[in-house]
Scaffold this active site. Structure first.
Site, short mmCIF file in Angstrom:
data_model
loop_
_atom_site.label_atom_id
_atom_site.label_comp_id
_atom_site.label_asym_id
_atom_site.label_seq_id
_atom_site.Cartn_x
_atom_site.Cartn_y
_atom_site.Cartn_z
N HIS A 305 13.08 -11.36 -18.24
CA HIS A 305 13.99 -10.48 -17.51
C HIS A 305 14.54 -9.44 -18.48
O HIS A 305 15.02 -9.78 -19.55
CB HIS A 305 15.14 -11.31 -16.92
CG HIS A 305 16.03 -10.56 -15.98
ND1 HIS A 305 16.91 -9.59 -16.39
CD2 HIS A 305 16.17 -10.64 -14.63
CE1 HIS A 305 17.55 -9.12 -15.34
NE2 HIS A 305 17.13 -9.74 -14.26
N HIS A 348 24.19 -16.19 -20.30
CA HIS A 348 24.48 -15.13 -21.26
C HIS A 348 25.90 -15.25 -21.80
O HIS A 348 26.83 -15.62 -21.08
CB HIS A 348 24.34 -13.78 -20.52
CG HIS A 348 24.35 -12.58 -21.41
ND1 HIS A 348 24.70 -11.32 -20.95
CD2 HIS A 348 24.06 -12.43 -22.72
CE1 HIS A 348 24.62 -10.46 -21.94
NE2 HIS A 348 24.23 -11.11 -23.03
N GLU A 354 32.14 -7.37 -19.05
CA GLU A 354 31.44 -6.95 -17.85
C GLU A 354 32.32 -7.12 -16.61
O GLU A 354 32.74 -8.24 -16.29
CB GLU A 354 30.16 -7.76 -17.66
CG GLU A 354 29.22 -7.74 -18.86
CD GLU A 354 28.05 -8.70 -18.70
OE1 GLU A 354 27.91 -9.29 -17.60
OE2 GLU A 354 27.27 -8.87 -19.66
N HIS A 378 33.77 -10.92 -16.55
CA HIS A 378 33.37 -11.81 -17.63
C HIS A 378 33.65 -11.09 -18.93
O HIS A 378 32.91 -10.19 -19.33
CB HIS A 378 31.88 -12.16 -17.51
CG HIS A 378 31.51 -12.78 -16.20
ND1 HIS A 378 30.36 -12.46 -15.52
CD2 HIS A 378 32.17 -13.69 -15.43
CE1 HIS A 378 30.30 -13.17 -14.40
NE2 HIS A 378 31.39 -13.92 -14.33
N HIS A 384 28.36 -16.91 -18.84
CA HIS A 384 28.15 -16.68 -17.42
C HIS A 384 26.65 -16.65 -17.14
O HIS A 384 25.83 -16.72 -18.04
CB HIS A 384 28.83 -15.39 -16.95
CG HIS A 384 28.37 -14.16 -17.68
ND1 HIS A 384 28.81 -13.83 -18.96
CD2 HIS A 384 27.50 -13.18 -17.35
CE1 HIS A 384 28.24 -12.71 -19.34
NE2 HIS A 384 27.42 -12.29 -18.39
#
Length: 447
Positions: A305, A348, A354, A378, A384
């Site tokens: 990803h 992550h 974020e 976050h 998260h």
């Protein structure tokens, strides 16, 4: 007096007939009356048509030409013609430095703002979630939300602290700016530069959305690096307004309240004329609207990803290369084709902080609880990632080509922690038990 439905209907008719100029960062020029723009110079001894010439500087005079922002305005009255400003109540608007609470490492998620009280216009419905940096030092950012059910009548707003990236989630807006008119709907964003005056009318009975207030360097398109010359947000898809002005004879002019956000506080002055009286202008310090559906998504065609930075629409760079004061990132419809790949966003911990919002549909990393109009925060190094249901489904999914087209999410990503405003930390629409979405992630270790 017109009803709200009538006023929004008139605004929508106006929005449907708007023309635009094309291109982000271009040296645009526009005149509402032929001959209003001077030729060969910016400030002639006598400006055409009896107008006043005035420069609006969005950058210091000596900043590099490639980054310098300024526009010349040719207006009926100079901006200097106004009475003294006085402090007014800030309502739910807060600014950096955020010192009323301490930075919080906990993960947070909110439902949408509740419905506003009747007669709430866009400015009155502005609600600060939090931010970082220092508005007086032109560093950092703030996250706001808004809800409104009434137009700004005889009221104009400007922000001396930063530029405003407006992200509608429900209901469209008609933005009457000094440079002309912009219409922005859900799936689009509007960018209002620092110091530009504007009024917000509604295209529908009510409106709701998000705002990123950027105190730092103005947003620009990110460098493309090895991607090459094309991709992500194309400059040509950003639309700037054509000149339009408001004017009335002195004996018919209505008083207009001008609200100025300055060093974190709101200040008000009542003008005897509309400050949206620019007949012509040229320059590159201008507002824009951009359709997020035109974002050219770049992604993997092999495995893994990609990092979310590949979805950056606009960036405000800092003094450290690659470390943004704030990035605006969009998770637009796209194909997933990675082989032997966990396709949703991975688990992550990030040095950046974020804030995520949802414009429509669902987000592919959260099966439940993250709804349009809501948001999650976050902060830096807060772990998260996908919730349990998403993890289980993605781990067992057949890896055939998959189109993600049932939602549109975005992120304000920033170099510093986002400290919450007190009312955001205790809001009734704050979701309690957000941590529970990661409960039940079972032990699968077979060593």
């Amino acid at each position: 007096m017109m009803s709200g439905a009538t006023m929004s209907g008139d605004a929508r008719k106006t929005a449907q007939n708007l023309d635009y100029l094309s291109g982000f960062g271009n040296e645009h020029g526009s005149e509402a009356v032929p001959g209003a723009l001077p030729e060969g110079r910016n400030s002639p001894q006598r400006a055409p048509l009896g107008l006043y010439a005035e420069q609006l500087s969005g950058a210091a005079f000596t900043e590099p030409r490639a980054h310098n922002r300024r526009s010349w305005l040719y207006r009926i009255r100079p901006s200097a013609a106004h009475p003294e400003f006085t402090r007014v109540d800030n309502g739910s608007v807060r600014s950096a430095p955020f010192t009323e609470t301490v930075p919080d490492p906990n993960r947070r998620r909110w439902n949408p703002l509740p419905e506003p009280a009747p007669g709430t216009d866009w400015l009155a419905g502005l609600w600060t979630l939090g931010g970082n940096g220092d508005a007086t030092q032109r560093s950092g950012m703030a996250v706001h939300l808004y809800h409104a059910n009434s137009p700004m009548t005889d009221r104009v707003f400007s922000d001396a602290d930063g530029e405003l990236l407006i992200v509608p989630e429900r209901g469209g807006l008609l933005l009457r700016t000094e440079f002309g008119l912009l219409a922005v709907e859900p799936n689009e964003v509007a960018l209002i530069p620092r110091g530009v005056r504007f009024r917000v009318e509604l295209l529908d009975d009510s409106a709701r959305g998000y705002v990123c207030e950027n105190y730092g360097a103005p947003f620009r398109l990110p460098d493309l690096g090895p991607i090459g010359a094309n991709g992500l947000a194309n400059a040509r898809d950003f639309r700037a307004p054509v000149a339009a002005y408001e004017d009335a004879p002195d004996d018919a002019a209505r008083p207009v309240e001008v609200v100025n956000k300055f060093c974190g506080n709101l200040w008000s002055a009542v003008y005897d004329h509309s400050p949206l009286d620019v007949v012509a202008w040229h320059g590159n310090h201008v507002p824009y609207v951009y359709d997020l559906r035109r974002f050219n998504v770049i992604g993997t065609i092999s495995y893994d990803h990609p990092d979310p930075s590949i979805f950056t629409v606009l960036t405000s760079p800092s003094d450290t290369p690659g470390l943004a004061g704030v990035d605006f990132v969009v998770f637009a419809p796209r194909w997933l084709v990675g082989e032997d790949t966990f396709r949703p966003p991975y688990f992550h911990r990030n040095v950046m902080s974020e804030y995520m919002g949802l414009i429509e549909g669902a987000y592919d990393a959260k099966a439940e609880g993250f709804v349009p109009g809501g948001g999650s925060l976050h902060n830096m190094m807060s772990a998260h990632g996908p919730d349990r249901d998403t993890f289980d489904k993605a781990s067992a999914a057949e890896l055939k080509p998959q189109k993600v087209d049932d939602g549109l999410a975005f992120m304000f990503e920033t170099r510093w922690p986002v400290t919450l405003a007190p009312h955001a930390a205790t809001a009734g629409h704050l979701q309690r038990g957000y941590d529970d979405v990661w409960r039940g992630l079972e032990r699968h270790f077979r060593g």
